[in-house]
Design a protein around this motif. Structure first.
Motif, PDB file in Angstrom:
ATOM      1  N   HIS A  22      -5.679  -7.934   6.678  1.00  0.00           N
ATOM      2  CA  HIS A  22      -5.694  -6.670   5.940  1.00  0.00           C
ATOM      3  C   HIS A  22      -5.402  -6.891   4.444  1.00  0.00           C
ATOM      4  O   HIS A  22      -6.093  -6.359   3.606  1.00  0.00           O
ATOM      5  N   ASP A  75       1.380   3.779   1.803  1.00  0.00           N
ATOM      6  CA  ASP A  75       2.056   4.224   3.032  1.00  0.00           C
ATOM      7  C   ASP A  75       3.131   3.223   3.477  1.00  0.00           C
ATOM      8  O   ASP A  75       4.067   3.590   4.166  1.00  0.00           O
ATOM      9  N   GLU A  76       3.015   1.976   3.064  1.00  0.00           N
ATOM     10  CA  GLU A  76       4.035   0.987   3.413  1.00  0.00           C
ATOM     11  C   GLU A  76       5.199   0.968   2.416  1.00  0.00           C
ATOM     12  O   GLU A  76       6.316   0.613   2.785  1.00  0.00           O
ATOM     13  N   ASP A 103      -0.428  -2.651  10.248  1.00  0.00           N
ATOM     14  CA  ASP A 103      -1.674  -1.952  10.581  1.00  0.00           C
ATOM     15  C   ASP A 103      -2.496  -2.613  11.687  1.00  0.00           C
ATOM     16  O   ASP A 103      -3.621  -2.169  11.971  1.00  0.00           O
ATOM     17  N   GLU A 122       0.901  -1.158   0.000  1.00  0.00           N
ATOM     18  CA  GLU A 122       0.000   0.000   0.000  1.00  0.00           C
ATOM     19  C   GLU A 122       0.928   1.192   0.000  1.00  0.00           C
ATOM     20  O   GLU A 122       2.079   1.095   0.454  1.00  0.00           O
TER      21      GLU A 122
HETATM   22 FE   LIG Z   1      -1.835  -0.998   5.190  1.00  0.00          FE
END
Ligand SMILES: [Fe+2]
Ligand SMILES: [Fe+2]
Length: 244
Positions: free
Chosen positions: A135, A73-74, A154, A71
């Motif tokens: 997730h 943000d990762e 997360d 993702e």
């Molecule tokens: Fe995530």
């Protein structure tokens, strides 16, 4: 605005507030003989995250960039962190490598890891857990054995700005946020992973949103995950979708 704090022996939390959502965004630097960065932050945040890393080590010395799932943000900074450091390698789950990197525009070095694989960093040592469907399909988590630090991405997050270390039980708030945002499809894979984490008994849990949890704070969050609903209930970022 990002700042960096050492949480425990050689483990630094790089935290950014106000990145567009009401949660902090944290990356973790493991500064040792072979330095590792656990998640990178988003693409636009790369210069800030790099600057924070540079307060502790030369970013060109990074040996591993670890992406627990794909993702923005990762993984948004992964290309540039790996490109700058000669010999740096991207570490993700084998599933993540197959699903998200083959056929994509990433051509740097990558290693897909499986459950139980270990990577030595010198005095720190990373052990990987495959946690599919927590997730994401390709999800993995990381346990650093020397400091007994667990990196769940997360899972165990807390809403709003939080200090580097959180002792407060925000388990209910965490579950409420999960329900509103809709980030976990189902509870079973999450609860299986929670059982595994409880057995590992980490000294620290370092979520990528919120503050790091010392061991004595973790129980409240595990209890909330076992007792409160947190899986997808038809809402995506607070917006209700048709369920039938
Ligand atoms: Fe995530
Ligand atoms: Fe995240």
């Amino acid at each position: 605005m990002s700042h960096i704090d050492e949480i425990c022996d050689g483990i630094y939390r790089i935290s950014t507030q106000a990145w567009g959502f009401p949660i902090t965004l944290n990356q973790f630097l493991i500064a040792g003989e072979l330095p590792a960065l656990i998640h990178t932050g988003t693409f636009p945040l790369y210069p800030e995250v790099r600057k924070a890393v540079a307060e502790v080590i030369n970013p060109a010395k990074l040996r591993y960039v670890v992406v627990p799932h794909f993702e923005s943000d990762e993984c948004g900074g992964m290309h540039r962190f790996v490109a700058e450091a000669d010999g740096a390698e991207l570490l993700c789950s084998e599933a993540g490598s197959l699903l998200n990197l083959s056929g994509w525009d990433y051509s740097g070095p990558v290693r897909g890891v499986r459950d139980g694989d270990v990577v030595e960093l010198g005095r720190h040592r990373l052990r990987f857990l495959e946690t599919p469907h927590v997730h994401h399909w390709d999800s993995m988590m990381i346990f650093e054995e020397t400091t007994r630090s667990f990196f769940p991405a997360d899972l165990f997050i807390q809403p709003e700005d939080q200090p580097p270390v959180v002792r407060e039980n925000l388990g209910k708030e965490m579950c409420r946020l999960y329900r509103e945002v809709g980030i976990f499809a189902a509870k079973e894979p999450v609860l299986q992973t929670v059982d595994r984490i409880e057995k590992i008994a980490p000294q620290w849990i370092h979520p990528m949103h919120g503050g790091s949890l010392p061991q004595e704070a973790v129980g409240g969050y595990i209890k909330a995950l076992r007792e409160e609903p947190f899986a997808y209930d038809g809402r995506l970022f607070g917006r209700a979708l048709p369920t039938h």
